[in-house]
Every structure is written in C-alpha cells, then in structure tokens.
Design a protein around this motif. Structure first.
Motif, PDB file in Angstrom:
ATOM      1  N   MET A   1      14.515  -6.990  18.833  1.00 21.09           N
ATOM      2  CA  MET A   1      14.312  -6.333  20.124  1.00 21.09           C
ATOM      3  C   MET A   1      12.960  -5.629  20.226  1.00 21.09           C
ATOM      4  O   MET A   1      12.621  -5.092  21.277  1.00 21.09           O
ATOM      5  N   LEU A   2      12.181  -5.654  19.147  1.00 25.45           N
ATOM      6  CA  LEU A   2      10.808  -5.157  19.242  1.00 25.45           C
ATOM      7  C   LEU A   2      10.033  -5.943  20.296  1.00 25.45           C
ATOM      8  O   LEU A   2       9.083  -5.429  20.888  1.00 25.45           O
ATOM      9  N   LEU A   3      10.443  -7.188  20.519  1.00 20.62           N
ATOM     10  CA  LEU A   3       9.772  -8.020  21.523  1.00 20.62           C
ATOM     11  C   LEU A   3       9.968  -7.484  22.939  1.00 20.62           C
ATOM     12  O   LEU A   3       9.191  -7.802  23.837  1.00 20.62           O
ATOM     13  N   LYS A   4      10.994  -6.661  23.133  1.00 21.36           N
ATOM     14  CA  LYS A   4      11.285  -6.114  24.455  1.00 21.36           C
ATOM     15  C   LYS A   4      10.652  -4.741  24.681  1.00 21.36           C
ATOM     16  O   LYS A   4      10.659  -4.237  25.796  1.00 21.36           O
ATOM     17  N   ARG A   5      10.143  -4.143  23.622  1.00 18.79           N
ATOM     18  CA  ARG A   5       9.564  -2.804  23.746  1.00 18.79           C
ATOM     19  C   ARG A   5       8.115  -2.895  24.212  1.00 18.79           C
ATOM     20  O   ARG A   5       7.406  -3.847  23.901  1.00 18.79           O
ATOM     21  N   SER A   6       7.673  -1.887  24.932  1.00 19.66           N
ATOM     22  CA  SER A   6       6.306  -1.883  25.432  1.00 19.66           C
ATOM     23  C   SER A   6       5.318  -1.633  24.291  1.00 19.66           C
ATOM     24  O   SER A   6       5.645  -0.987  23.292  1.00 19.66           O
ATOM     25  N   LYS A   7       4.125  -2.144  24.446  1.00 19.72           N
ATOM     26  CA  LYS A   7       3.096  -1.990  23.417  1.00 19.72           C
ATOM     27  C   LYS A   7       2.762  -0.523  23.173  1.00 19.72           C
ATOM     28  O   LYS A   7       2.626  -0.088  22.027  1.00 19.72           O
ATOM     29  N   ASP A   8       2.631   0.246  24.247  1.00 16.99           N
ATOM     30  CA  ASP A   8       2.267   1.653  24.099  1.00 16.99           C
ATOM     31  C   ASP A   8       3.347   2.435  23.359  1.00 16.99           C
ATOM     32  O   ASP A   8       3.058   3.261  22.487  1.00 16.99           O
ATOM     33  N   THR A   9       4.599   2.178  23.719  1.00 23.54           N
ATOM     34  CA  THR A   9       5.703   2.892  23.080  1.00 23.54           C
ATOM     35  C   THR A   9       5.746   2.608  21.586  1.00 23.54           C
ATOM     36  O   THR A   9       5.865   3.524  20.762  1.00 23.54           O
ATOM     37  N   LEU A  10       5.630   1.333  21.237  1.00 25.05           N
ATOM     38  CA  LEU A  10       5.644   0.966  19.823  1.00 25.05           C
ATOM     39  C   LEU A  10       4.459   1.576  19.078  1.00 25.05           C
ATOM     40  O   LEU A  10       4.597   2.044  17.948  1.00 25.05           O
TER      41      LEU A  10
ATOM     42  N   ARG B   1       4.877   5.345  18.276  1.00 29.82           N
ATOM     43  CA  ARG B   1       5.832   5.564  17.199  1.00 29.82           C
ATOM     44  C   ARG B   1       5.233   5.151  15.859  1.00 29.82           C
ATOM     45  O   ARG B   1       5.376   5.860  14.860  1.00 29.82           O
ATOM     46  N   PHE B   2       4.570   3.996  15.858  1.00 29.99           N
ATOM     47  CA  PHE B   2       3.964   3.505  14.625  1.00 29.99           C
ATOM     48  C   PHE B   2       2.882   4.473  14.128  1.00 29.99           C
ATOM     49  O   PHE B   2       2.809   4.787  12.937  1.00 29.99           O
ATOM     50  N   GLU B   3       2.061   4.947  15.035  1.00 29.38           N
ATOM     51  CA  GLU B   3       0.977   5.854  14.670  1.00 29.38           C
ATOM     52  C   GLU B   3       1.525   7.140  14.060  1.00 29.38           C
ATOM     53  O   GLU B   3       0.978   7.667  13.075  1.00 29.38           O
ATOM     54  N   PHE B   4       2.597   7.661  14.616  1.00 29.67           N
ATOM     55  CA  PHE B   4       3.210   8.876  14.067  1.00 29.67           C
ATOM     56  C   PHE B   4       3.746   8.621  12.663  1.00 29.67           C
ATOM     57  O   PHE B   4       3.558   9.442  11.753  1.00 29.67           O
ATOM     58  N   LEU B   5       4.408   7.487  12.479  1.00 25.56           N
ATOM     59  CA  LEU B   5       4.983   7.173  11.171  1.00 25.56           C
ATOM     60  C   LEU B   5       3.913   7.027  10.097  1.00 25.56           C
ATOM     61  O   LEU B   5       4.124   7.400   8.943  1.00 25.56           O
ATOM     62  N   VAL B   6       2.766   6.499  10.494  1.00 20.39           N
ATOM     63  CA  VAL B   6       1.684   6.288   9.523  1.00 20.39           C
ATOM     64  C   VAL B   6       0.877   7.566   9.304  1.00 20.39           C
ATOM     65  O   VAL B   6       0.687   8.017   8.161  1.00 20.39           O
ATOM     66  N   SER B   7       0.386   8.152  10.394  1.00 25.30           N
ATOM     67  CA  SER B   7      -0.542   9.285  10.260  1.00 25.30           C
ATOM     68  C   SER B   7       0.152  10.593   9.931  1.00 25.30           C
ATOM     69  O   SER B   7      -0.393  11.418   9.180  1.00 25.30           O
ATOM     70  N   GLU B   8       1.347  10.817  10.467  1.00 27.83           N
ATOM     71  CA  GLU B   8       2.033  12.093  10.257  1.00 27.83           C
ATOM     72  C   GLU B   8       3.022  12.028   9.099  1.00 27.83           C
ATOM     73  O   GLU B   8       3.013  12.873   8.203  1.00 27.83           O
ATOM     74  N   VAL B   9       3.886  11.015   9.122  1.00 27.69           N
ATOM     75  CA  VAL B   9       4.906  10.903   8.075  1.00 27.69           C
ATOM     76  C   VAL B   9       4.300  10.365   6.781  1.00 27.69           C
ATOM     77  O   VAL B   9       4.761  10.667   5.684  1.00 27.69           O
ATOM     78  N   GLY B  10       3.235   9.550   6.910  1.00 25.77           N
ATOM     79  CA  GLY B  10       2.567   9.027   5.726  1.00 25.77           C
ATOM     80  C   GLY B  10       3.123   7.721   5.200  1.00 25.77           C
ATOM     81  O   GLY B  10       2.952   7.398   4.021  1.00 25.77           O
ATOM     82  N   LEU B  11       3.773   6.938   6.059  1.00 23.39           N
ATOM     83  CA  LEU B  11       4.353   5.666   5.635  1.00 23.39           C
ATOM     84  C   LEU B  11       3.307   4.552   5.701  1.00 23.39           C
ATOM     85  O   LEU B  11       2.397   4.584   6.529  1.00 23.39           O
ATOM     86  N   GLU B  12       3.445   3.571   4.835  1.00 23.08           N
ATOM     87  CA  GLU B  12       2.554   2.419   4.828  1.00 23.08           C
ATOM     88  C   GLU B  12       3.021   1.389   5.861  1.00 23.08           C
ATOM     89  O   GLU B  12       4.232   1.230   6.076  1.00 23.08           O
ATOM     90  N   PRO B  13       2.089   0.664   6.493  1.00 18.25           N
ATOM     91  CA  PRO B  13       2.474  -0.356   7.476  1.00 18.25           C
ATOM     92  C   PRO B  13       3.468  -1.374   6.910  1.00 18.25           C
ATOM     93  O   PRO B  13       4.427  -1.769   7.598  1.00 18.25           O
ATOM     94  N   GLY B  14       3.263  -1.801   5.672  1.00 20.53           N
ATOM     95  CA  GLY B  14       4.174  -2.765   5.063  1.00 20.53           C
ATOM     96  C   GLY B  14       5.567  -2.201   4.874  1.00 20.53           C
ATOM     97  O   GLY B  14       6.570  -2.919   5.011  1.00 20.53           O
ATOM     98  N   TYR B  15       5.653  -0.919   4.547  1.00 24.34           N
ATOM     99  CA  TYR B  15       6.951  -0.247   4.397  1.00 24.34           C
ATOM    100  C   TYR B  15       7.699  -0.260   5.726  1.00 24.34           C
ATOM    101  O   TYR B  15       8.902  -0.525   5.773  1.00 24.34           O
ATOM    102  N   ILE B  16       6.982   0.004   6.815  1.00 21.52           N
ATOM    103  CA  ILE B  16       7.595   0.012   8.142  1.00 21.52           C
ATOM    104  C   ILE B  16       8.044  -1.391   8.525  1.00 21.52           C
ATOM    105  O   ILE B  16       9.104  -1.568   9.136  1.00 21.52           O
ATOM    106  N   ALA B  17       7.250  -2.405   8.164  1.00 23.93           N
ATOM    107  CA  ALA B  17       7.594  -3.785   8.503  1.00 23.93           C
ATOM    108  C   ALA B  17       8.939  -4.195   7.928  1.00 23.93           C
ATOM    109  O   ALA B  17       9.667  -4.994   8.529  1.00 23.93           O
ATOM    110  N   HIS B  18       9.287  -3.645   6.782  1.00 19.41           N
ATOM    111  CA  HIS B  18      10.564  -3.974   6.146  1.00 19.41           C
ATOM    112  C   HIS B  18      11.671  -2.986   6.503  1.00 19.41           C
ATOM    113  O   HIS B  18      12.801  -3.135   6.044  1.00 19.41           O
ATOM    114  N   ARG B  19      11.348  -2.032   7.358  1.00 21.31           N
ATOM    115  CA  ARG B  19      12.336  -1.082   7.898  1.00 21.31           C
ATOM    116  C   ARG B  19      12.021  -0.867   9.383  1.00 21.31           C
ATOM    117  O   ARG B  19      11.865   0.266   9.847  1.00 21.31           O
ATOM    118  N   PRO B  20      11.926  -1.957  10.145  1.00 19.36           N
ATOM    119  CA  PRO B  20      11.419  -1.879  11.524  1.00 19.36           C
ATOM    120  C   PRO B  20      12.336  -1.161  12.497  1.00 19.36           C
ATOM    121  O   PRO B  20      11.903  -0.798  13.584  1.00 19.36           O
TER     122      PRO B  20
END
Length: 389
Positions: free
Chosen positions: A280-289, A292-311
């Motif tokens: 359902m990521l395909l249905k979400r808007s680019k800005d919204t995603l 959220r992604f930016e917060f997870l990376v810059s604030e929480v400190g998660l790696e992009p690959g880590y998020i890809a496997h826990r989308p």
C-alpha cells in the motif's frame, strides 16, 4: 409529504385491524400504495417541480434537476404510489427524498410489476423489511430491475452478510450494474484460483468495489502486476497487493517504484522487499512518505535499508504515532525507566493499548506527567514538562 404519510399510516392501521391473518405484509404494502395514490382532478395542471419539493421533500435545486427527467408525468398517481410503497418499507421522508434525488425515474416504477416482486424476492433471500429499506437507499436505480434479486442471491453467500454488501455499495454501485454471468462470476472464479477465499474477495470488494465489475482481462492484468511486486498468489499479502495496484497503470506504478529508489536510496532488491511487505506504499503520497522517512532517518537514526525491511513504519502517522512514541521511548530510556531494551520498531508497531500498558502506565509514580504529556504529543502539541532532549 406529511398529508401523504398520514393517509398511508391511516390505511395501514385500518388494514391491520380488519384484514384476515392470511393477508401477507407485502399484500398490505401494495394495498397501502394503491390507497394512497390519488388521481389529480386536473392532470394537465400537474406541476412536477412543485410536487418534488412539496411532496417528496427535495430541495429546489434538486427538484429542478430531477424534474427534467419527469416532464412526461401528467398525474401524481404513480409517484404517490411509489412514495407510499417506500413509506411502507419503513423509509423516512428524508430517505425517500434521497432515493428520488439520486434516481428521479424511481417515481415512475411500477409498484405491482417491479418494486413488489423485487421486495418479495429479497424477502425470500432472508432480508427483513428494515434490511430492504437500507438496501433500496443504496441500490438506487438498480432496485427498479428484478435482476437485482439474482445478484443479491449471488452476493450474500460471497460477502457473508448484507452489511458487507452495503459497505461496498456505499463506495460504488458497480456490483449491481455489472453483468453477473459475463463479468462478476468469471472474476470471482479467477480470484479463487489465485488463492483468495471468499472472505478475502469480500474484503477486497469493500475497499475496491469496482474491481469485480471490470473486464476479466483487466483483473488478470492486475493480478500479474501484483505478482511483479514480489507478492505471490495465495500469500497473506496478496489481497492487499491487489488492492494497492487496482486501477493504477503500469506507468504510474513504475514511476512510484522509481521514486522510492531515488528518494529513499533503496536498491532494486530493497524496493521489492518493501513492496512485498507493504504494497500500500504505492497508494501513499510522495510528500507524506518522504516526511515520515526523513524523520526516521534524521531523528530516529535508522538506516534506509533497515526501513526497507520494516516498511510498515511508513504507514503510521508522523504526528499521531511516530513522533509521540519516539519521544516517549527516548524519555524513558534517558531516565532509566525501561526494564528491558525496547527498540523503536517494536514500540511503534504495537497497539496503542499495549504501548500504554507497557510503556506509559507502569511509570505513573516515577513520571506522574508522562501519560498527560504523551497524550498531548499525540495531539501534535509540545508539552513544556515533557523532556524531549
């Protein structure tokens, strides 16, 4: 409309007190419709627009629009009979007005040859009069076709309940307007062959009721598209994948995939992994995603690959879920209030009830303001006494 209803109620009461018990409710319904349908003494003076406002309860703009389809009416006899019939089913004045506004030609339906047989057929399927009243409000013009009975005969066991059918009809009337033998049934048979149980097909149709009404070759193309996302037929995620790709062109899907790769620095394999778990990521808007992604990376400190496997983390609201739980978890860890190592993924994916029970409520003495501050954070507020740093 009020005078008409008074005549209907009066007739129904007199009918129920004097009729023999053998007379069916449907017969009384027909009798009420006939008794409450006066013939205008001067047919040539019948004003359709005024009738729609004064008797049917439509607004003036609705009546003006509807009257264009009813200009051939010369008498209120047939509309009166239809309104009486709807009243006998239990529809309120507002509900009847909504039916007429949606389908003005409903007022021209033949009570004895069309509406009554449909009601009799639906009753035979186990629907009560209140059920039928709810159904007619959503079925609109399709209620004027006796074929609606055979379609409901097909849908009731497929959907499992009338409520599920009505939820689908609130979104689209495709289920009632599409050909049962040439379109609906072939699609259902094919989806069953793909490993979907009837309950899965019903859930899919509640979300995407147009899907079953599309040509079978288009549905097959949707299935092929879902498979290309890495979701195999028969898997628990297959229904969700179908919902995600429904009515998206291959070009739009390709553009979405390309955006995920570039914006999130995901490899082809990571995109496949993410979409196979969270299509359902395909249905979400680019800005919204992105936010959220930016917060997870810059604030929480998660790696992009880590998020890809826990989308699934990208499904959650930034203000209502991700931020409040991150800051609450950070506060607890900094103050030594967690008795075990909770990671962010675990914290954010648990239900609100579970999170409150495990992370908020046990610390009422040590952090008496924590629950209040967490609730404020969930509302998007920044409590002054909640230590975020």
């Amino acid at each position: 409309m009020l005078r008409l209803r008074e005549r209907i109620v009066s007739h129904l009461l007199s009918s129920s007190s004097t009729s023999a018990p053998a007379i069916s409710p449907l017969h009384r319904l027909l009798s009420a419709a006939a008794a409450a349908a006066p013939v205008s003494p001067n047919p040539s003076s019948f004003a359709v627009e005024e009738y729609l406002v004064d008797t049917c309860g439509l607004t003036r703009p609705q009546a003006l629009k509807a009257s264009k389809k009813l200009s051939h009416l010369k008498s209120p006899a047939k509309p009166d009979a239809v309104l009486a019939f709807l009243s006998g089913l239990g529809l309120s004045g507002a509900d009847a007005a909504a039916v007429v506004a949606k389908d003005p030609l409903f007022l021209c339906a033949k009570v004895d040859k069309t509406l009554a047989p449909v009601v009799a057929g639906l009753t035979g399927l186990g629907l009560s009069r209140p059920d039928i009243a709810r159904f007619v409000s959503l079925a609109g013009s399709r209620f004027r076709y006796t074929s609606v009975v055979s379609k409901m005969h097909y849908y009731l066991p497929l959907f499992g309940s009338l409520d599920s059918i009505l939820r689908a009809l609130r979104r689209s009337s495709y289920l009632l307007s599409s050909d049962l033998d040439k379109v609906i049934n072939p699609n259902v048979v094919f989806l069953r062959e793909c490993g979907l149980a009837d309950c899965d097909i019903a859930k899919l149709c509640v979300c995407e009721p147009r899907l079953l009404g599309y040509k079978p070759e288009r549905v097959r193309a949707m299935v092929a598209c879902a498979e290309r996302l890495g979701v195999r037929r028969g898997s628990g995620m297959f229904r969700v994948a179908l919902q995600a790709v429904a009515f998206l062109s291959e070009e739009k899907i390709a553009a979405k995939v390309d955006h995920l790769k570039k914006a999130f620095s995901w490899s082809d394999a990571e995109v496949v992994a993410a979409l196979s778990m969270a299509p359902m990521l395909l249905k979400r808007s680019k800005d919204t995603l992105w936010h959220r992604f930016e917060f997870l990376v810059s604030e929480v400190g998660l790696e992009p690959g880590y998020i890809a496997h826990r989308p699934v983390m990208l499904y959650y609201s930034l203000e209502g879920r991700l931020k409040p739980r991150y800051y609450a978890l950070k506060f607890l860890k900094e103050n030594g209030l967690l008795d075990h190592d909770w990671n962010f993924y675990t914290a954010v994916t648990r239900s609100e009830k579970y999170f409150m029970k495990k992370c908020i409520c046990p610390h009422q003495e040590a952090a008496p303001n924590l629950a209040e501050d967490y609730a404020a954070a969930c509302r998007g507020e920044m409590p002054s006494n909640f230590r975020f740093t």
